[in-house]
Structure formats: structure tokens, C-alpha cells
Scaffold this active site. Structure first.
Site, mmCIF file in Angstrom:
data_model
loop_
_atom_site.group_PDB
_atom_site.id
_atom_site.type_symbol
_atom_site.label_atom_id
_atom_site.label_comp_id
_atom_site.label_asym_id
_atom_site.label_seq_id
_atom_site.Cartn_x
_atom_site.Cartn_y
_atom_site.Cartn_z
ATOM 1 N N ASN A 9 63.245 -13.071 58.949
ATOM 2 C CA ASN A 9 64.635 -12.597 58.990
ATOM 3 C C ASN A 9 64.653 -11.363 59.880
ATOM 4 O O ASN A 9 64.219 -10.292 59.465
ATOM 5 C CB ASN A 9 65.078 -12.262 57.562
ATOM 6 C CG ASN A 9 66.447 -11.602 57.522
ATOM 7 O OD1 ASN A 9 67.167 -11.595 58.516
ATOM 8 N ND2 ASN A 9 66.797 -11.051 56.368
ATOM 9 N N TRP A 10 65.146 -11.542 61.086
ATOM 10 C CA TRP A 10 65.125 -10.426 62.045
ATOM 11 C C TRP A 10 66.236 -9.422 61.780
ATOM 12 O O TRP A 10 66.297 -8.377 62.408
ATOM 13 C CB TRP A 10 65.233 -10.957 63.482
ATOM 14 C CG TRP A 10 64.043 -11.763 63.917
ATOM 15 C CD1 TRP A 10 62.958 -12.135 63.149
ATOM 16 C CD2 TRP A 10 63.797 -12.310 65.225
ATOM 17 N NE1 TRP A 10 62.077 -12.879 63.900
ATOM 18 C CE2 TRP A 10 62.564 -12.992 65.178
ATOM 19 C CE3 TRP A 10 64.517 -12.299 66.424
ATOM 20 C CZ2 TRP A 10 62.020 -13.656 66.282
ATOM 21 C CZ3 TRP A 10 63.976 -12.957 67.532
ATOM 22 C CH2 TRP A 10 62.742 -13.621 67.462
ATOM 23 N N LYS A 11 67.142 -9.749 60.891
ATOM 24 C CA LYS A 11 68.275 -8.870 60.548
ATOM 25 C C LYS A 11 69.010 -8.434 61.816
ATOM 26 O O LYS A 11 69.057 -9.180 62.790
ATOM 27 C CB LYS A 11 67.792 -7.673 59.717
ATOM 28 C CG LYS A 11 66.904 -8.094 58.543
ATOM 29 C CD LYS A 11 66.719 -6.992 57.556
ATOM 30 C CE LYS A 11 65.699 -7.422 56.510
ATOM 31 N NZ LYS A 11 65.642 -6.517 55.386
ATOM 32 N N HIS A 95 71.877 -13.108 51.215
ATOM 33 C CA HIS A 95 70.882 -12.029 51.272
ATOM 34 C C HIS A 95 71.439 -10.795 50.558
ATOM 35 O O HIS A 95 72.640 -10.517 50.620
ATOM 36 C CB HIS A 95 70.562 -11.706 52.739
ATOM 37 C CG HIS A 95 69.365 -10.820 52.879
ATOM 38 N ND1 HIS A 95 69.429 -9.465 52.696
ATOM 39 C CD2 HIS A 95 68.061 -11.114 53.143
ATOM 40 C CE1 HIS A 95 68.209 -8.948 52.861
ATOM 41 N NE2 HIS A 95 67.370 -9.925 53.126
ATOM 42 N N GLU A 97 71.432 -7.801 51.288
ATOM 43 C CA GLU A 97 72.160 -6.859 52.157
ATOM 44 C C GLU A 97 73.598 -7.323 52.365
ATOM 45 O O GLU A 97 74.497 -6.506 52.538
ATOM 46 C CB GLU A 97 71.410 -6.699 53.493
ATOM 47 C CG GLU A 97 70.135 -5.884 53.295
ATOM 48 C CD GLU A 97 69.026 -6.171 54.274
ATOM 49 O OE1 GLU A 97 69.267 -6.814 55.311
ATOM 50 O OE2 GLU A 97 67.878 -5.748 53.991
ATOM 51 N N GLU A 167 63.897 -12.546 46.137
ATOM 52 C CA GLU A 167 63.710 -11.262 46.810
ATOM 53 C C GLU A 167 64.153 -10.137 45.881
ATOM 54 O O GLU A 167 65.359 -9.820 45.823
ATOM 55 C CB GLU A 167 64.539 -11.220 48.095
ATOM 56 C CG GLU A 167 64.153 -12.281 49.097
ATOM 57 C CD GLU A 167 64.443 -11.844 50.521
ATOM 58 O OE1 GLU A 167 63.534 -11.907 51.338
ATOM 59 O OE2 GLU A 167 65.583 -11.402 50.795
ATOM 60 N N GLY A 173 62.240 -3.902 52.262
ATOM 61 C CA GLY A 173 62.225 -2.804 53.234
ATOM 62 C C GLY A 173 61.764 -1.485 52.655
ATOM 63 O O GLY A 173 61.929 -0.431 53.270
ATOM 64 N N SER A 213 58.844 -6.777 51.452
ATOM 65 C CA SER A 213 57.704 -6.035 51.994
ATOM 66 C C SER A 213 56.427 -6.876 52.104
ATOM 67 O O SER A 213 55.330 -6.376 51.839
ATOM 68 C CB SER A 213 57.450 -4.766 51.176
ATOM 69 O OG SER A 213 58.576 -3.905 51.260
ATOM 70 N N GLY A 234 60.953 -9.836 56.359
ATOM 71 C CA GLY A 234 61.888 -9.017 57.128
ATOM 72 C C GLY A 234 61.147 -8.210 58.185
ATOM 73 O O GLY A 234 60.792 -8.710 59.254
ATOM 74 N N GLY A 235 60.866 -6.957 57.865
ATOM 75 C CA GLY A 235 60.271 -6.023 58.833
ATOM 76 C C GLY A 235 59.065 -6.578 59.585
ATOM 77 O O GLY A 235 58.964 -6.447 60.815
HETATM 78 C C1 PEP Z 1 64.251 -9.476 53.779
HETATM 79 O O1 PEP Z 1 65.131 -8.752 54.185
HETATM 80 O O2 PEP Z 1 64.502 -10.681 53.578
HETATM 81 C C2 PEP Z 1 62.944 -8.893 53.533
HETATM 82 C C3 PEP Z 1 62.136 -9.524 52.745
HETATM 83 O O3 PEP Z 1 62.672 -7.685 54.157
HETATM 84 P P1 PEP Z 1 61.264 -6.895 54.182
HETATM 85 O O4 PEP Z 1 60.175 -7.915 54.419
HETATM 86 O O5 PEP Z 1 61.398 -5.925 55.314
HETATM 87 O O6 PEP Z 1 61.112 -6.234 52.852
#
Ligand code: PEP
Length: 256
Positions: A9-11, A95, A97, A167, A173, A213, A234-235
Site C-alpha cells: 500500500n503505497w498510500k 483502510h 486511514e 491491521e 506506521g 509495521s 505500508g512503509g
Molecule cells: C498499512 O497502511 O496498510 C500499513 C500496514 O502500514 P505500515 O506497514 O507502514 O504500518
């Protein structure tokens, strides 16, 4: 046997030239992987460019959201038909967010999940509790509410086209990962819930990803848990080295 999924997920990251560069590097680096479903979800602005780059590769293209109407006066929204027209096969829905910043709730998540499934996109449906909910002992209640809400009114045949991503919001994050046991416990709870709401066959087939994470360093211990079927990253999906290393951990081969 559930085929594992590693989705990035590049957001709201990556200009189009940056996205093109990352996608090319991922395509070249992950060429040898054949026992996983690999997915990248760039911003809408790069779906079209990436569609050409990833065509014929082992990496599927996904979006980060959709709107349930097909077309019309919905300024700023993007429909399933539009996503399909640029080669999308997956779409992240619900998601945290989007719940946190854009007012999404179970009802809109449900309409989006239904739309994705009707139009032939695989929804990656996000569920998970916030820190205060976990601390108040409400993890299962929140996750159950998200799962029931997302799939309300859908048949077993329809739900089987979805992928769930657990999640925990407190792990997104933040650098705080759920322990492998904490993650497995909730995945098992979701699997049991699917059995109760639908049937044992769907429960045993449902792919449940973990997100929060995930990094190359913790991917192995998480994926060793029996109820985890891959990751939503994500990150760490924004760098070719880390996303490739996670995919290779899930594939079961150490990175070179
Ligand atoms: C996400 O936003 O789906 C996610 C899992 O982010 P991160 O890996 O950065 O915690």
C-alpha cells in the site's frame, strides 16, 4: 492450501516518475517469485503508467479506494469501471486511514466491497482495532463489527472473492508490530467468525493478511504463524529492497 499474498500500500506517496521507477525495480527484482500473489497499490495517478510496466509480470495492480457508482457527478471519486480500464485487479477497502480521516464507516465499506466483487475486483478489506479499544479488551468486538459490516448482505460465494487484512491501527506506521501470537490470535478469531457467519469451507479458504509495521526483520516470525496468509505492507513497500525482502521471506527463501 491458501495461496499467500504480499500487497504493498503505497498510500499518498510517489509522483508518477517515482512510481514508474519503483515498479520497474520491483518487477525486475521479484521476477523469480511464482508461489505468491504479489500486488502493488500506487496512488490513482500512477495506475495507468504501472499497468503497462506490470503487464505480463507476476505483480498485480491494485487501487487504494473506489466509489460505488459507475460514473456521474461525484467530483474526486473513481469508479470500479475506471480501475478495471487501467488494469486493476485489486482494491484496498476500508483502510483505517480512510476511517480516520475521511469519515468512512461500515456502511460505505460495505457498498464498496459489494461493488468491487460485483465488478470483478478483489477487495482487500481492512479491519482492526485502535489502541484504546485493544486496551479496553474490545479487540474482538471491533474486529467482528468490521467483518460483519463489510460483508453484510453478501453470500458465501461473494465473500470468497475477498481478501481480509487484519491491521491493528496501533501498529500502522508506528514501528510497533503485533507479536506473532497476538496477530495469530486475531486471525484465528476472524477465521472462526467466517465459519460462524458462512461456512467451514469458506473459513478454511479465506486469505487473511496481517498489516502493521511489517519489515524484513519481522516478516519471518509473523508468517510462520499458521493463520497468517501474507501481508499488507505500508512503509516498507516504498523501497524495493524491503518489499522484495518481505516477499522472499513469505516465499520461504532467504533474500540473496
Ligand atoms: C498499512 O497502511 O496498510 C500499513 C500496514 O502500514 P505500515 O506497514 O507502514 O504500518
Amino acid at each position: 492450501m491458501r495461496r499467500k499474498v504480499v500487497a504493498g500500500n503505497w498510500k499518498m506517496n510517489m509522483t508518477d516518475p517515482e512510481a514508474v521507477e519503483l515498479a520497474k525495480a520491483l518487477r525486475d527484482n521479484l521476477r523469480s517469485i511464482d508461489n505468491l500473489e504479489l500486488v502493488v497499490c500506487p496512488p490513482f495517478t500512477s495506475l495507468s503508467s504501472l499497468s503497462g510496466i506490470l503487464a505480463g509480470s507476476n505483480i498485480g495492480l491494485g487501487a487504494q479506494n473506489l466509489f460505488w457508482e459507475s460514473s456521474g457527478a461525484y467530483t474526486g471519486e473513481v469508479s470500479a469501471e475506471m480501475l478495471l480500464s487501467v488494469g486493476c485487479k485489486y482494491v484496498i477497502i476500508g483502510h483505517s486511514e480512510r476511517r480516520q480521516y475521511f469519515g468512512e464507516g461500515n456502511q460505505s465499506v460495505n457498498r464498496k466491497v459489494k461493488t468491487a466483487i460485483e465488478r470483478g475486483l478483489t477487495p482487500i478489506v481492512c479491519v482492526g482495532e485502535r489502541l484504546e479499544q485493544r486496551e479496553a479488551g474490545k479487540t474482538e468486538a471491533v474486529v467482528e463489527d468490521h467483518v460483519r459490516g463489510a460483508f453484510e448482505g453478501l453470500s458465501s460465494e461473494e465473500v470468497r472473492k475477498a481478501v481480509i487484512a487484519y491491521e491493528p491501527v496501533w501498529a500502522i506506521g508506528t514501528g510497533k508490530t503485533a507479536t506473532p501470537e497476538q496477530a495469530n490470535e486475531v486471525h484465528l478469531f476472524i477465521r472462526e467468525l467466517i465459519k460462524k457467519l458462512y461456512d467451514a469451507d469458506l473459513s478454511s479458504r479465506m486469505r487473511i493478511l496481517y498489516g502493521g509495521s511489517v519489515k524484513p526483520e519481522n516478516a519471518r516470525s509473523l508468517i510462520e504463524q499458521p493463520e497468517l496468509d501474507g501481508f499488507l505492507v505500508g512503509g516498507a513497500s516504498l523501497k524495493v529492497e524491503s518489499f522484495a525482502a518481505i516477499a522472499k521471506e513469505v516465499e520461504g527463501k532467504r533474500p540473496e
